[in-house]
Design a protein around this motif. Structure first.
Motif, PDB file in Angstrom:
ATOM      1  N   ILE A   1      38.627  38.046  42.532  1.00  0.00           N
ATOM      2  CA  ILE A   1      39.262  39.295  42.102  1.00  0.00           C
ATOM      3  C   ILE A   1      38.399  40.530  42.331  1.00  0.00           C
ATOM      4  CG2 ILE A   1      40.026  40.551  40.036  1.00  0.00           C
ATOM      5  CD1 ILE A   1      41.190  37.911  39.026  1.00  0.00           C
ATOM      6  N   ALA A   2      37.122  40.447  42.012  1.00  0.00           N
ATOM      7  CA  ALA A   2      36.260  41.634  42.069  1.00  0.00           C
ATOM      8  C   ALA A   2      36.263  42.259  43.459  1.00  0.00           C
ATOM      9  CB  ALA A   2      34.838  41.264  41.656  1.00  0.00           C
TER      10      ALA A   2
ATOM     11  N   MET B   1      47.334  40.081  42.993  1.00  0.00           N
ATOM     12  CA  MET B   1      48.676  39.576  42.690  1.00  0.00           C
ATOM     13  C   MET B   1      48.895  38.205  43.315  1.00  0.00           C
ATOM     14  SD  MET B   1      50.784  41.884  41.022  1.00  0.00           S
ATOM     15  CE  MET B   1      52.403  41.949  41.767  1.00  0.00           C
ATOM     16  N   ASP B   2      48.458  38.034  44.554  1.00  0.00           N
ATOM     17  CA  ASP B   2      48.619  36.741  45.231  1.00  0.00           C
ATOM     18  C   ASP B   2      47.867  35.638  44.490  1.00  0.00           C
ATOM     19  OD1 ASP B   2      50.204  37.874  47.160  1.00  0.00           O
ATOM     20  OD2 ASP B   2      48.589  38.100  48.640  1.00  0.00           O
ATOM     21  N   TYR B   3      46.672  35.938  44.051  1.00  0.00           N
ATOM     22  CA  TYR B   3      45.880  34.946  43.320  1.00  0.00           C
ATOM     23  C   TYR B   3      46.541  34.602  41.989  1.00  0.00           C
ATOM     24  CZ  TYR B   3      41.965  32.944  40.686  1.00  0.00           C
ATOM     25  OH  TYR B   3      41.161  32.130  39.912  1.00  0.00           O
ATOM     26  N   ALA B   4      47.001  35.634  41.267  1.00  0.00           N
ATOM     27  CA  ALA B   4      47.641  35.392  39.969  1.00  0.00           C
ATOM     28  C   ALA B   4      48.925  34.595  40.125  1.00  0.00           C
ATOM     29  CB  ALA B   4      47.921  36.719  39.271  1.00  0.00           C
TER      30      ALA B   4
ATOM     31  N   SER C   1      46.802  30.682  38.436  1.00  0.00           N
ATOM     32  CA  SER C   1      47.444  30.517  37.131  1.00  0.00           C
ATOM     33  C   SER C   1      46.646  29.570  36.247  1.00  0.00           C
ATOM     34  CB  SER C   1      48.873  29.997  37.312  1.00  0.00           C
ATOM     35  OG  SER C   1      49.546  29.954  36.075  1.00  0.00           O
ATOM     36  N   LEU C   2      46.226  28.446  36.795  1.00  0.00           N
ATOM     37  CA  LEU C   2      45.437  27.483  36.024  1.00  0.00           C
ATOM     38  C   LEU C   2      44.092  28.074  35.620  1.00  0.00           C
ATOM     39  CD1 LEU C   2      46.143  24.156  37.978  1.00  0.00           C
ATOM     40  CD2 LEU C   2      46.919  24.742  35.678  1.00  0.00           C
ATOM     41  N   ASP C   3      43.423  28.739  36.558  1.00  0.00           N
ATOM     42  CA  ASP C   3      42.111  29.317  36.251  1.00  0.00           C
ATOM     43  C   ASP C   3      42.202  30.353  35.127  1.00  0.00           C
ATOM     44  OD1 ASP C   3      40.926  27.773  38.178  1.00  0.00           O
ATOM     45  OD2 ASP C   3      40.796  29.372  39.678  1.00  0.00           O
ATOM     46  N   LEU C   4      43.158  31.270  35.259  1.00  0.00           N
ATOM     47  CA  LEU C   4      43.244  32.384  34.321  1.00  0.00           C
ATOM     48  C   LEU C   4      43.661  31.936  32.921  1.00  0.00           C
ATOM     49  CD1 LEU C   4      44.856  34.933  36.780  1.00  0.00           C
ATOM     50  CD2 LEU C   4      42.622  35.204  35.692  1.00  0.00           C
TER      51      LEU C   4
ATOM     52  N   PHE D   1      44.636  39.398  32.221  1.00  0.00           N
ATOM     53  CA  PHE D   1      43.366  38.668  32.236  1.00  0.00           C
ATOM     54  C   PHE D   1      42.550  39.024  33.478  1.00  0.00           C
ATOM     55  CE2 PHE D   1      46.054  35.119  30.144  1.00  0.00           C
ATOM     56  CZ  PHE D   1      46.043  35.799  28.934  1.00  0.00           C
ATOM     57  N   ALA D   2      43.244  39.132  34.610  1.00  0.00           N
ATOM     58  CA  ALA D   2      42.557  39.404  35.880  1.00  0.00           C
ATOM     59  C   ALA D   2      41.886  40.773  35.878  1.00  0.00           C
ATOM     60  CB  ALA D   2      43.544  39.302  37.039  1.00  0.00           C
ATOM     61  N   ALA D   3      42.496  41.742  35.197  1.00  0.00           N
ATOM     62  CA  ALA D   3      41.955  43.105  35.193  1.00  0.00           C
ATOM     63  C   ALA D   3      40.537  43.152  34.638  1.00  0.00           C
ATOM     64  CB  ALA D   3      42.867  44.019  34.382  1.00  0.00           C
ATOM     65  N   ARG D   4      40.200  42.203  33.791  1.00  0.00           N
ATOM     66  CA  ARG D   4      38.861  42.177  33.196  1.00  0.00           C
ATOM     67  C   ARG D   4      37.788  41.870  34.239  1.00  0.00           C
ATOM     68  NH1 ARG D   4      41.054  38.320  28.310  1.00  0.00           N
ATOM     69  NH2 ARG D   4      42.462  39.855  27.370  1.00  0.00           N
TER      70      ARG D   4
END
Length: 674
Positions: A249-250, A258-261, A267-270, A555-558
């Motif tokens: 993400i960084a 978006m693709d990763y999420a 989904s599993l990671d987050l 969650f990803a925004a963090r």
């Protein structure tokens, strides 16, 4: 309490001993002969009480305790006596600890509870207290602060004991503190060492009575506590997940995030990381090698459902996982469909104790409730909302305060004209009379006396009557017994309820409207907010895929670069505007100094346009819409103002009332423009 100058000792029946005086301590010459426990009072100076180590019962004790004078040592202590079931109660018992306590060591005290006050102490040979756990009805006091003086204790919430049920208390020695477990559930507080554990010589159990029994004491052995042994590996797993997500993400574009999420991996990671962090936040861990826990963490449907079905009142996510995984262990079919939704709902709901309305001190067993509801579902005893609801909706059915017997009574006794999902809760106004006094003139404010000291069941409400609280409880119980979500809400000076009718949450027994409907004790509310947020969560649940993606982006925004956080959070709020948790995190994103102002302006103006177009399609707003205006209107406020580089988002939200007239005028202008 400890600072009081005097202690009052009640309900004490003294053994016949010769008259003796310890300053203000008076022991009568004769033993009372009354059949009812004598209401004598003894007043002891607090300092003298500590010197004498005088134990006492609080006034709820149903049996008198014995104070016994030791003439050789001039001390007073509670004596042994026979319990009603023949067992012996030891009120002041020493158990020697076989060796010096080390980090990871733990002591277990297992007993059968009866309503009584008792304490657990770790002491040195000279009697000095190293750890003092004193169970009180309003809180648990643990005396183990850095100084030996009263008033410096650490206090934790009172554990939920169940009368007649076995309990287990575990004290674990950590690196610099004691950790306290009740029925294998870690309490949130840490209790710093008063002194090094080198001096601890014995365990003392003190107090008790009323049939409370200590069944077993497990002293430290070679085995270390699971929390101490597995904590490092658990924390390493969290660190690994963080590093994986950060690399994905960084510095990446919004499209890449978006693709990763949206991917199974993302989904599993987050969601896995968020669950593990929630467990860790209370000082707990999970055994991630456990078969059922591993399945939960690696099944996309299950973990997404688990993490998007509402919060937990006491944040005990470990308990929620334990209940859920025990259900799927007992019932492998609970891994899909309605059973999966019911299992998730049960785990999340019963992570916080669910009490019985009939007898408030009794707890309802979540796993037993799951199996019973599965059987009733097979018999088609519920209305449509039970079979079609999400796990979040099912939480407000399975979490019923009514016993299984009451659910059966409700289904058998409901008026036939109301035996449908559109009217089931409204039957309360036909079946429960509003009565300030029962037929014998006892006020409802007398509590149990109003119901003749009998269990306060749905049938009791029906036969005896009630005021607003009982009327609303009856409505909620009736709805839940028929598989319709419902719960209590508080209003100023009043108790109302909300229930799920025709696909919407509606108020019942209402006098103040949505905007003044607040939370009610022992019930989990969406985002831990007031009742008007229920329709917002309901809308999110009706578009569950968007809600899930919105949460993953939150969650990803963090892990995004500081100047990119707003863009990700903004995307999350656009995908699911009803996700209030996203709005809460908008504040930090907007306060970022490196955030380009034009990025914020463009995003908010675009959103303003889309919101106003959507609102123009509505003929009129509802009372609930009005209650949620601050949530949706804050963007309009930000757009209408000369947006500075750093916008205090929540401050703007809090000042909404002062700006409401200007806001409404601005909205009218926007409406005319569109």
């Amino acid at each position: 309490e400890h600072e009081d100058d005097f202690w009052q000792l009640k309900n004490i029946d003294h053994k016949k001993k010769k008259s003796h005086n310890f300053n203000s301590v008076n022991i009568p010459d004769e033993e009372p002969t009354a059949t009812v426990p004598q209401r004598d009072s003894i007043i002891v100076n607090a300092r003298k009480r500590r010197e004498l180590n005088l134990a006492y019962d609080d006034e709820w004790m149903s049996k008198p305790e014995m104070l016994e004078l030791n003439e050789d040592t001039d001390s007073i202590a509670l004596s042994e006596r026979e319990a009603s079931d023949g067992g012996t109660i030891k009120f002041n018992t020493r158990y020697d600890i076989p060796r010096t306590l080390e980090p990871g060591d733990f002591i277990e005290v297992i007993g059968t509870y009866k309503k009584a006050r008792f304490s657990i102490n770790l002491k040195a040979n000279n009697g000095q207290i190293y750890l003092h756990v004193d169970f009180r009805p309003s809180h648990t006091t643990v005396l183990n602060s850095a100084t030996p003086h009263w008033g410096s204790e650490v206090r934790d919430s009172y554990p939920t004991f169940s009368s007649g049920k076995e309990f287990k208390i575990t004290i674990m020695v950590d690196d610099d503190s004691y950790r306290f477990f009740f029925n294998d559930e870690l309490r949130s507080k840490k209790f710093p060492f008063r002194k090094s554990t080198d001096g601890v010589a014995y365990l003392q159990l003190f107090g008790g009575g009323n049939g409370l029994k200590i069944n077993k004491i497990n002293m430290p052995g070679d085995k270390k506590h699971e929390l101490y042994v597995n904590r490092e590996a658990f924390h390493e797993k969290i660190s690994e997940l963080k590093e994986t997500i950060r690399n994905k993400i960084a510095g990446k574009t919004l499209s890449a995030v978006m693709d990763y999420a949206n991917s199974t991996e993302g989904s599993l990671d987050l969601f896995k990381l968020e669950l593990l962090k929630k467990v860790r936040s209370s000082g707990n861990i999970l055994n991630i090698d456990n078969q059922e826990i591993s399945w939960l963490l690696n099944n996309q449907e299950a973990i997404e459902m688990f993490m998007t079905s509402g919060d937990i009142l006491n944040n005990n996510w470990r308990k929620a996982v334990e209940i859920f995984t025990e259900i799927i262990k007992q019932d492998p079919e609970a891994k899909e469909g309605l059973k999966l939704r019911l299992a998730v709902a049960t785990g999340l709901t019963f992570a916080y104790p669910v009490r019985s309305q009939a007898i408030w001190s009794n707890l309802i067993d979540g796993i037993e409730r799951y199996h019973q509801f599965v059987e009733w579902a097979k018999e088609k005893l519920f209305f449509t909302p039970f079979y079609q609801g999400t796990a979040w909706h099912l939480r407000y059915i399975v979490g019923s305060w009514q016993t299984n017997e009451e659910h059966i009574w409700a289904r058998e006794n409901i008026l036939q004209d109301y035996k449908n999902e559109d009217k089931v809760a409204d039957v309360t106004h036909k079946m429960v009379k509003y009565k300030l006094y029962n037929d014998d003139g006892v006020s409802v404010h007398s509590g149990a006396a109003y119901y003749y000291y009998k269990p306060i069941t749905l049938e009791a409400f029906h036969k005896i009557g009630a005021v607003c609280g009982g009327i609303s409880r009856f409505a909620v119980g009736m709805a839940q017994a028929h598989g319709v979500p419902a719960l209590m809400v508080g209003q100023p000076g009043h108790c109302a309820y909300i229930w799920y009718r025709r696909g919407k949450w509606v108020l019942g027994n209402d006098i103040s409207g949505w905007s003044k409907s607040d939370t009610h004790s022992y019930i989990q509310y969406s985002w831990k907010r007031k009742a008007p947020f229920f329709p917002a969560m309901d809308n999110a649940q009706k578009n569950l895929n968007n809600y899930k993606l919105s949460e993953k982006l939150r969650f990803a925004a963090r892990f995004s670069e500081p100047h990119d956080k707003f863009e990700v959070i903004e995307a999350a709020s656009s995908i699911c505007p009803q996700n209030y948790a996203v709005w809460q995190e908008m504040e930090l994103a907007l306060e970022e100094p490196t955030l380009p102002r034009d990025v914020v302006h463009q995003a908010l103006i675009n959103e303003l346009t889309s919101i106003r177009k959507a609102n123009l399609k509505k003929e009129k707003s509802t009372d609930c819409d009005s209650a949620l205006i601050p949530l949706l209107g804050v963007r309009h406020l930000l757009v209408m103002s000369a947006l500075p580089k750093q916008v205090p988002f929540l401050a703007t939200l809090h000042s909404f009332e002062d700006k409401s007239k200007k806001l409404l005028q601005s909205l009218q202008i926007c409406r005319e423009v569109h």
